[in-house]
Structure formats: structure tokens, C-alpha cells
Design an enzyme around this catalytic site. Structure first.
Site, short mmCIF file in Angstrom:
data_model
loop_
_atom_site.label_atom_id
_atom_site.label_comp_id
_atom_site.label_asym_id
_atom_site.label_seq_id
_atom_site.Cartn_x
_atom_site.Cartn_y
_atom_site.Cartn_z
N ARG A 65 2.25 -3.81 4.21
CA ARG A 65 1.49 -4.41 3.10
C ARG A 65 0.65 -5.60 3.57
O ARG A 65 0.46 -6.58 2.85
CB ARG A 65 2.43 -4.87 1.97
CG ARG A 65 3.17 -3.76 1.27
CD ARG A 65 2.24 -2.90 0.43
NE ARG A 65 2.97 -1.91 -0.34
CZ ARG A 65 3.38 -0.72 0.14
NH1 ARG A 65 3.09 -0.36 1.39
NH2 ARG A 65 4.04 0.12 -0.65
N SER A 118 4.89 -2.09 -7.55
CA SER A 118 6.00 -2.94 -7.10
C SER A 118 5.60 -4.40 -7.25
O SER A 118 4.55 -4.80 -6.76
CB SER A 118 6.32 -2.67 -5.63
OG SER A 118 6.68 -1.33 -5.44
N GLU A 122 4.34 -9.25 -4.54
CA GLU A 122 3.34 -8.37 -3.94
C GLU A 122 1.96 -8.51 -4.59
O GLU A 122 0.97 -8.67 -3.89
CB GLU A 122 3.82 -6.91 -3.97
CG GLU A 122 3.12 -6.08 -2.94
CD GLU A 122 3.11 -4.60 -3.24
OE1 GLU A 122 2.50 -4.19 -4.23
OE2 GLU A 122 3.71 -3.87 -2.44
#
Ligand code: EPU
Length: 357
Positions: free
Chosen positions: A164, A241, A350
Site C-alpha cells: 500500500r 479497508s 489507510e
């Protein structure tokens, strides 16, 4: 390019939350983007780049700067032996691109079907799902350098991809605006069936499934978890998420396990459940944020006012109706606090939070 004022951002995000942008522009070309950067400079305000709004939480007060929505379109393609090189404009819808190439039997991104957002966002956070990451197929990223107003071409190595993570959301955060992404996809390649949920779906089928079947299965798994945008589905008003899966060292894992066992003993319980984890970079393991949250006392469907945890996936915070960003942040803080107290792990958010401060 038209420059609009006080445009509410909530409808531009999958969370459907957030106040207005002071200025708002839609850039359909590199020239428009350059104009947007110059405009923000002239006004001396920050510029935020908006793609699909699927990894974004906008503050209730909105954003006092300028927002540029990237809406350029177009896909070029050429063959390189067994591979197709697809150069895709940042404003193209990601899922539509996946479905187009999968239908033509190009392999490499089939497990990332059903992810909301635009192509331009994919290299920024190295989008991934079901064992695939865009880092494995991206061969080039073209971006506008906000400092020099020149276009820069990045190779995959120069993007410095990690979990990520890329140069675009870390060391050079806010420096570049992605305008095009090149993917190298294998014609008639085999599907990637490494992830447990996905492999299990095909376990009793002897033949290798077609890419189109894998795409369909991924979408149905995502749908079951509320991770597919479906009209009227309340669980999908989210940013996917909300926390990253924490990566810790093996010794940290041993410490956490010891701590959990000790607490279980003190509470007079039998053995504590082992903490699930997966091997990551050498010497490190990836823990499951969803598991940690559940074991810190937050069940699926947990609600705090109009903010909540998805009833189908603990890792997704959802807007249950008219949630404010502050309510979502309050829930985030409560979850973080308890996970920290119980496991000594600080969960990392996130989605991007866009606010005035
Ligand atoms: N789990 C729970 N509770 C839940 C859901 C999951 O305990 O409610 C545990 C279970 O043990 C389950 C495991 O987590 O077996 C894995 O769950 P899942 O396959 O849903 O994966 P994830 O770790 O929760 C990650 C990505 C998702 C991606 C899926 C599938 C991150 C932060 N999230 O989620 O990406 O779709 O894997 O590959 O890495 C996103 O980044 O926004 C996103 C949706």
C-alpha cells in the site's frame, strides 16, 4: 477549464461524507492539470488531487483549498510478444479497465476486479487484492511534477512500490499528479489463484479457470464482504479497508503473543487464541487488522452513532446513513485505543483524510 466554488465533496467519495471544496476543477488533460496547479499557486492555497474518491474521508468542514478532479480518458495499447502494454489515462474507471482486459484474456489484474476508484490511484497506494498488487504489472507511470510543471516518466523501479505504498504517497507525497499508467498484461496467461478464499472457490474444479471466471468469483467474494459498490447496499458506503494490516517484526509478534497469553492466564482463561499472521518481508510478519479489531471487542455491525463497522467485514468503517466525518473519526479513535491497549499495536489508517488543517 471551469473553476467552480464551494462544491460539496461527499458525492465524489464512496464514504458519501464531507463538506465543500473552496474551489473545484475537472481536469481532462495534462494542460488542465498544469492550469490547476498554477491556479492554486496564484491563490496561495493547497491543491488536492481527487480521483475516484474511494480511499478518502473528507472533513465535515470541507477543504479550504482547491480540488482538481482528474477526468482524463483513453487507453492505448500495443503488443510486446505475449504481452499487451496498456497505457491508461488516470481518469479511467479501474474496474471497467479490468473487465475490458479480462474479457480479452489478458492476465495480471483479474484478482483486482471490483475495486472502486480510478486508474490514477492504483500506483499511488499500490492497490492490491487476493494476492495481486498493481506493482507486479505496472511498467510505467506518467505524472506532472507540481514543482517544475514538467511531465515525468517513472519506471516501475522508480515508483518504489511496497505494501500500500509508493513514492507518490511517501517520500514524494503531494509532489506528482499521475496522468497515465502503463500495465504489462500477459495474453492467455494463467489466473493468479494464490489467495486462500480464491483458491478454495476453485478447489473442486479440475481445470484451470478462465480469467473471466476468476473475475466473477472475486467480485462475488467482495460482494459478500460489502467490498463491492452495490446501489442500496449500506455496507459499501465506506473507503474499503480503514486500517492497514500491521507489519511487525517476528520478535514483536512473540512479545504480543506472550502478552496476550499472560492476560488470558490472569483472567483465568484457557490458552489465548493464537494471533494469525502471514510471512511478509524477511524477519517480519503481517497481522490481520480485522482479527485484532474483533478480538479487541468490536464485532461486525458495531455502531457509534451513524458511524459503524461493516456488518460483513470488520476492517471497513461505514457511514450508516448521515454519518459525519467526526463520528467516523471518533469510532476510529475508539478502535485504535482498544487495539493499542490490548495488543500494543497502533493501527495505521489507510484512507487519506482531507481537511483544512
Ligand atoms: N478477518 C477477520 N474479520 C473480518 C474479516 C477478515 O478477522 O471481518 C480476518 C480473517 O482471518 C480473514 C482474514 O482477516 O481470513 C483476511 O480477510 P480478507 O481476505 O478480507 O483480507 P483483509 O486482510 O481484511 C486485505 C486488503 C483488502 C483486500 C483483501 C483481499 C488491506 C488493508 N486490505 O483485507 O483491500 O481486498 O485483503 O485481498 O490490505 C483495501 O485496501 O481497501 C482493501 C479492501
Amino acid at each position: 477549464m471551469e473553476i467552480r466554488e464551494n462544491i460539496t465533496l461527499a458525492p465524489y467519495t464512496t464514504f458519501c461524507v464531507g463538506g465543500p471544496a473552496r474551489w473545484f476543477m475537472e481536469a481532462a488533460s495534462e494542460a488542465d492539470l498544469t492550469e490547476a496547479v498554477s491556479f492554486a499557486r496564484a491563490k496561495n492555497v493547497p491543491l488536492f488531487v481527487l480521483g475516484g474518491g474511494s480511499n478518502l474521508l473528507v472533513a465535515d468542514k470541507g477543504f479550504p483549498g482547491a480540488v482538481v478532479h482528474v477526468v482524463n480518458r483513453g487507453i492505448r495499447e500495443e503488443m510486446d510478444g505475449e504481452h499487451g502494454i496498456f497505457t491508461v489515462a488516470a481518469g479511467e474507471d479501474w474496474d471497467r479497465f479490468v473487465s475490458t482486459v479480462v474479457a480479452r484474456d489478458f492476465a495480471g489484474i483479474e484478482c483486482m476486479a471490483g475495486i472502486p476508484g480510478t486508474v490514477g490511484g492504483t500506483p499511488v497506494q499500490n492497490v492490491g487484492a487476493y494476492g495481486q498488487e498493481v506493482a507486479s504489472t505496472i511498467v510505467a507511470v506518467r505524472a506532472l511534477d507540481r514543482a517544475s510543471l514538467r511531465m515525468v516518466d517513472f519506471s516501475a523501479a522508480n515508483c518504489q512500490f511496497g505494501y500500500r505504498r509508493s513514492i507518490f504517497n511517501s517520500t514524494a507525497r503531494d509532489r506528482y499528479i499521475v496522468t497515465e499508467v502503463g500495465y504489462r498484461l500477459r495474453l492467455h496467461g494463467a489466473p493468479h489463484l494464490a489467495y486462500k478464499d480464491l483458491a478454495e472457490a476453485f478447489a473442486d474444479k479440475p481445470a484451470t479457470p478462465k480469467l473471466t471466471q476468476v473475475r466473477k468469483t472475486v467480485r462475488s467474494i467482495r460482494r459478500k464482504k460489502g467490498m463491492l459498490l452495490v446501489k442500496g447496499d449500506k455496507d459499501c458506503r465506506s473507503a474499503g479497508s480503514f486500517f492497514k494490516n500491521p507489519v511487525v517484526s517476528e520478535s514483536q509478534l512473540a512479545d504480543i503473543s506472550a502478552r496476550v497469553s499472560k492476560e488470558a492466564n490472569l483472567a483465568g482463561q484457557a490458552e489465548a487464541a493464537p494471533i494469525p499472521h502471514f510471512a511478509a518481508e524477511p524477519g517480519t510478519v503481517k497481522l490481520l487488522a480485522g482479527w485484532l479489531i474483533e478480538h479487541a471487542g468490536f464485532p461486525k455491525g458495531f455502531a457509534l452513532g451513524a458511524a459503524g463497522i461493516s456488518s460483513r467485514h470488520t476492517l471497513a468503517l461505514v457511514n450508516r446513513g448521515e454519518a459525519t466525518a467526526d463520528e467516523i473519526l471518533a469510532l476510529r479513535d475508539q478502535i485504535r485505543k482498544r487495539v493499542l491497549a490490548q495488543f500494543g499495536i497502533c493501527l495505521e489508517q489507510e484512507p487519506v483524510y482531507l481537511s483544512g488543517s
